[in-house]
Design a protein around this motif. Structure first.
Motif, PDB file in Angstrom:
ATOM      1  N   PHE A 103       0.799  -1.221   0.000  1.00 15.75           N
ATOM      2  CA  PHE A 103       0.000   0.000   0.000  1.00 15.75           C
ATOM      3  C   PHE A 103       0.838   1.281   0.000  1.00 15.75           C
ATOM      4  O   PHE A 103       0.448   2.256  -0.654  1.00 15.75           O
ATOM      5  N   ASN A 118       1.277   2.421  -3.471  1.00 17.03           N
ATOM      6  CA  ASN A 118       0.044   2.974  -4.037  1.00 17.03           C
ATOM      7  C   ASN A 118      -0.231   4.378  -3.498  1.00 17.03           C
ATOM      8  O   ASN A 118      -0.673   5.260  -4.236  1.00 17.03           O
ATOM      9  N   ALA A 119       0.037   4.573  -2.214  1.00 20.04           N
ATOM     10  CA  ALA A 119      -0.160   5.893  -1.614  1.00 20.04           C
ATOM     11  C   ALA A 119       0.826   6.893  -2.218  1.00 20.04           C
ATOM     12  O   ALA A 119       0.461   8.047  -2.494  1.00 20.04           O
ATOM     13  N   ALA A 171      -0.440   7.845  -5.547  1.00 16.68           N
ATOM     14  CA  ALA A 171      -1.615   8.718  -5.405  1.00 16.68           C
ATOM     15  C   ALA A 171      -1.197  10.161  -5.129  1.00 16.68           C
ATOM     16  O   ALA A 171      -1.857  11.094  -5.594  1.00 16.68           O
ATOM     17  N   ARG A 210       0.127  11.996  -8.771  1.00 17.26           N
ATOM     18  CA  ARG A 210      -0.693  11.682  -9.953  1.00 17.26           C
ATOM     19  C   ARG A 210      -0.142  12.333 -11.206  1.00 17.26           C
ATOM     20  O   ARG A 210      -0.288  11.784 -12.298  1.00 17.26           O
ATOM     21  N   ALA A 217      -2.367   5.902 -11.037  1.00 16.58           N
ATOM     22  CA  ALA A 217      -2.324   6.440  -9.675  1.00 16.58           C
ATOM     23  C   ALA A 217      -3.748   6.737  -9.216  1.00 16.58           C
ATOM     24  O   ALA A 217      -4.249   7.841  -9.359  1.00 16.58           O
ATOM     25  N   VAL A 218      -4.384   5.728  -8.672  1.00 16.67           N
ATOM     26  CA  VAL A 218      -5.739   5.894  -8.157  1.00 16.67           C
ATOM     27  C   VAL A 218      -5.674   6.820  -6.950  1.00 16.67           C
ATOM     28  O   VAL A 218      -4.786   6.667  -6.095  1.00 16.67           O
ATOM     29  N   PHE A 246      -5.970   8.482  -3.342  1.00 13.48           N
ATOM     30  CA  PHE A 246      -5.707   7.787  -2.076  1.00 13.48           C
ATOM     31  C   PHE A 246      -6.929   7.103  -1.466  1.00 13.48           C
ATOM     32  O   PHE A 246      -6.893   5.904  -1.180  1.00 13.48           O
ATOM     33  N   TRP A 247      -8.012   7.835  -1.226  1.00  9.02           N
ATOM     34  CA  TRP A 247      -9.150   7.255  -0.503  1.00  9.02           C
ATOM     35  C   TRP A 247      -9.839   6.144  -1.284  1.00  9.02           C
ATOM     36  O   TRP A 247     -10.120   5.084  -0.704  1.00  9.02           O
ATOM     37  N   ARG A 300      -8.375   4.216  -3.422  1.00  6.73           N
ATOM     38  CA  ARG A 300      -7.400   3.127  -3.417  1.00  6.73           C
ATOM     39  C   ARG A 300      -7.392   2.422  -2.067  1.00  6.73           C
ATOM     40  O   ARG A 300      -7.312   1.196  -1.991  1.00  6.73           O
ATOM     41  N   MET A 337     -10.410   0.248  -1.955  1.00  2.77           N
ATOM     42  CA  MET A 337     -10.194  -0.943  -2.789  1.00  2.77           C
ATOM     43  C   MET A 337      -9.269  -1.933  -2.094  1.00  2.77           C
ATOM     44  O   MET A 337      -9.498  -3.149  -2.143  1.00  2.77           O
ATOM     45  N   GLN A 338      -8.243  -1.419  -1.431  1.00  2.07           N
ATOM     46  CA  GLN A 338      -7.288  -2.292  -0.752  1.00  2.07           C
ATOM     47  C   GLN A 338      -7.976  -3.055   0.391  1.00  2.07           C
ATOM     48  O   GLN A 338      -7.741  -4.241   0.568  1.00  2.07           O
TER      49      GLN A 338
END
Length: 135
Positions: free
Chosen positions: A95, A98-99, A102, A105, A112-113, A115-116, A118, A121-122
């Motif tokens: 994660f 991913n953060a 994010a 972007r 880059a989805v 943050f929230w 993503r 989803m996680q």
């Protein structure tokens, strides 16, 4: 429609979900070895992880192996529970990348989805791998 066909064939919903989840992890794991994708993923590795203990590219390969192993593990009953738990831990561990994406972007674009979404989803993915692994 697919769910009805699968249940008509004697496949329980959890079994279908398990197979689909395994295929997704296997497919995504394989992409960790495709050079153009590796470059993009390596750029997502936060600097704090560079050289600790791997290079960004090696981190991508390690995570690819983990996803492939987890996907395979879900398909074999003796390793299913361990694979579900390991994939849940894996999703927590990746994660930060991913953060990081994010927050950048402008650099990573569509992959880059925000943050929230993503994070949501996680959490759902963690619940899914635990359900198909332990259920």
């Amino acid at each position: 429609m697919v769910l009805m066909a699968a249940t008509d064939a004697g496949l329980a919903p959890i079994d279908l979900a398990r197979v689909i989840t395994a295929i997704v992890f296997l497919g995504i794991g394989v992409t960790h070895f495709v050079p153009p994708i590796v470059r993009g993923m390596a750029a997502m590795v936060p600097a704090v992880f560079h050289g600790r203990p791997f290079s960004p590219v090696a981190w991508v390969w390690v995570t690819g192996v983990a996803e492939i192993a987890g996907g395979l593990g879900l398909l074999w009953e003796p390793t299913r529970a361990a694979a579900g738990i390991a994939l849940a831990v894996f999703l927590v561990c990746v994660f930060p990348a991913n953060a990081y994406a994010a927050r950048h972007r402008d650099r990573f674009g569509a992959i880059a989805v925000p943050f929230w979404p993503r994070l949501a989803m996680q959490v759902l993915l963690i619940a899914l791998v635990l359900w198909v692994g332990l259920g």
